[in-house]
Design an enzyme around this catalytic site. Sequence first.
Site, PDB file in Angstrom:
ATOM      1  N   HIS A 136       0.826  -1.220   0.000  1.00  0.00           N
ATOM      2  CA  HIS A 136       0.000   0.000   0.000  1.00  0.00           C
ATOM      3  C   HIS A 136       0.857   1.266   0.000  1.00  0.00           C
ATOM      4  O   HIS A 136       0.562   2.247   0.702  1.00  0.00           O
ATOM      5  CB  HIS A 136      -0.944   0.009   1.202  1.00  0.00           C
ATOM      6  CG  HIS A 136      -1.594  -1.310   1.436  1.00  0.00           C
ATOM      7  ND1 HIS A 136      -2.502  -1.854   0.561  1.00  0.00           N
ATOM      8  CD2 HIS A 136      -1.430  -2.234   2.420  1.00  0.00           C
ATOM      9  CE1 HIS A 136      -2.881  -3.046   1.004  1.00  0.00           C
ATOM     10  NE2 HIS A 136      -2.240  -3.302   2.119  1.00  0.00           N
ATOM     11  N   CYS A 137       1.929   1.227  -0.783  1.00  0.00           N
ATOM     12  CA  CYS A 137       2.835   2.373  -0.906  1.00  0.00           C
ATOM     13  C   CYS A 137       3.451   2.774   0.438  1.00  0.00           C
ATOM     14  O   CYS A 137       3.749   3.958   0.651  1.00  0.00           O
ATOM     15  CB  CYS A 137       2.134   3.573  -1.544  1.00  0.00           C
ATOM     16  SG  CYS A 137       1.438   3.191  -3.156  1.00  0.00           S
ATOM     17  N   CYS A 138       3.589   1.831   1.366  1.00  0.00           N
ATOM     18  CA  CYS A 138       4.349   2.148   2.596  1.00  0.00           C
ATOM     19  C   CYS A 138       5.125   0.917   3.042  1.00  0.00           C
ATOM     20  O   CYS A 138       4.827   0.296   4.058  1.00  0.00           O
ATOM     21  CB  CYS A 138       3.448   2.704   3.694  1.00  0.00           C
ATOM     22  SG  CYS A 138       2.019   1.707   4.078  1.00  0.00           S
TER      23      CYS A 138
END
Lengths: 156, 154
Positions: B109-111
């Site tokens: 999730h882009c983290c």
Amino acid sequence: MDLKELYQDIILEHGKSPRNFGKCTGYNHEAKGHNPLCGDQVQVYLKINKNKNVEELTFEGSGCAISIASTSIMTELVKGKSFGVAKKIINEFLNMIKSGLEIKSKDLDEDQKLKIMSLSGVKQYPMRVKCATLSWHTLVSALDGKKVEINTEKVD
Amino acid sequence: MINEVKKDRISYAQLPEKYEAGTMPTAEVVAFNESIKFMNEIGIENLINHEKELTNYALEKMKTINSVKLVGNPKNKAGVISFTIKGIHPHDIATILDESGVAIRAGHHCCQILHEKLNLNATARASFGIYNTKEDVDILCKAIENCRKVFDLK
């Protein structure tokens, strides 16, 4: 499509208890692979002997059931094969996943063919194809002695 | 911005114009206006309350599923629930839920750094909006329970 065609017992079993996991001693070829979209990572370690046979083949990495099972089955099928036969098996696998071609290899026995074909259900799930093919592309890189890390976004 | 467009070729303007958009996003502007109208008709308060109600309903229900581990518990929780299921990778969860018509997101999730800190290789994430109902949450929970069946886990 029935999920059981994708998650066959053999895949679940290899996913839970992968074969040839870890670094083998005396490896002389290795390569890394990475799928940036999902975070799957794999490292393959090979020991290729003087006669150009794949004497040892192991892997380390993390990923989903499909990717771990595919890698585990790959190590079982390619270990002990010659360099040339290994390349042929890899091509047949990739053609099966991408184009649905049958496995006709004379270098695999019936039991081994069943194992490799258990992964054919992946073709119906385009999002999961790269889970299954990552380690095989990485093995090609290791066989060829390339130093470039395989990135699923940059291979077919 | 382009320099010239032909049937078989295109040439671009010099930098920096090359990277400037040429055509106004007319359709997007119209759609944005309609979205604002739609949200104002329902009312922001009602939108938030609906999301909160669904999220709380889902959280309570998911807590009763033994194999599920919820990730994160902030005070002001939006309509987003990250979770893992013991013994099943989030990408496998996403595929199994998809078969029940439930679309979730799986992965970093882009983290990625946060996942490393939490010592998780990935998470599954369900989210809710004004267009979702309690029935949708029920279908989600049923699909989550099906994951362990597909994987033959007790």
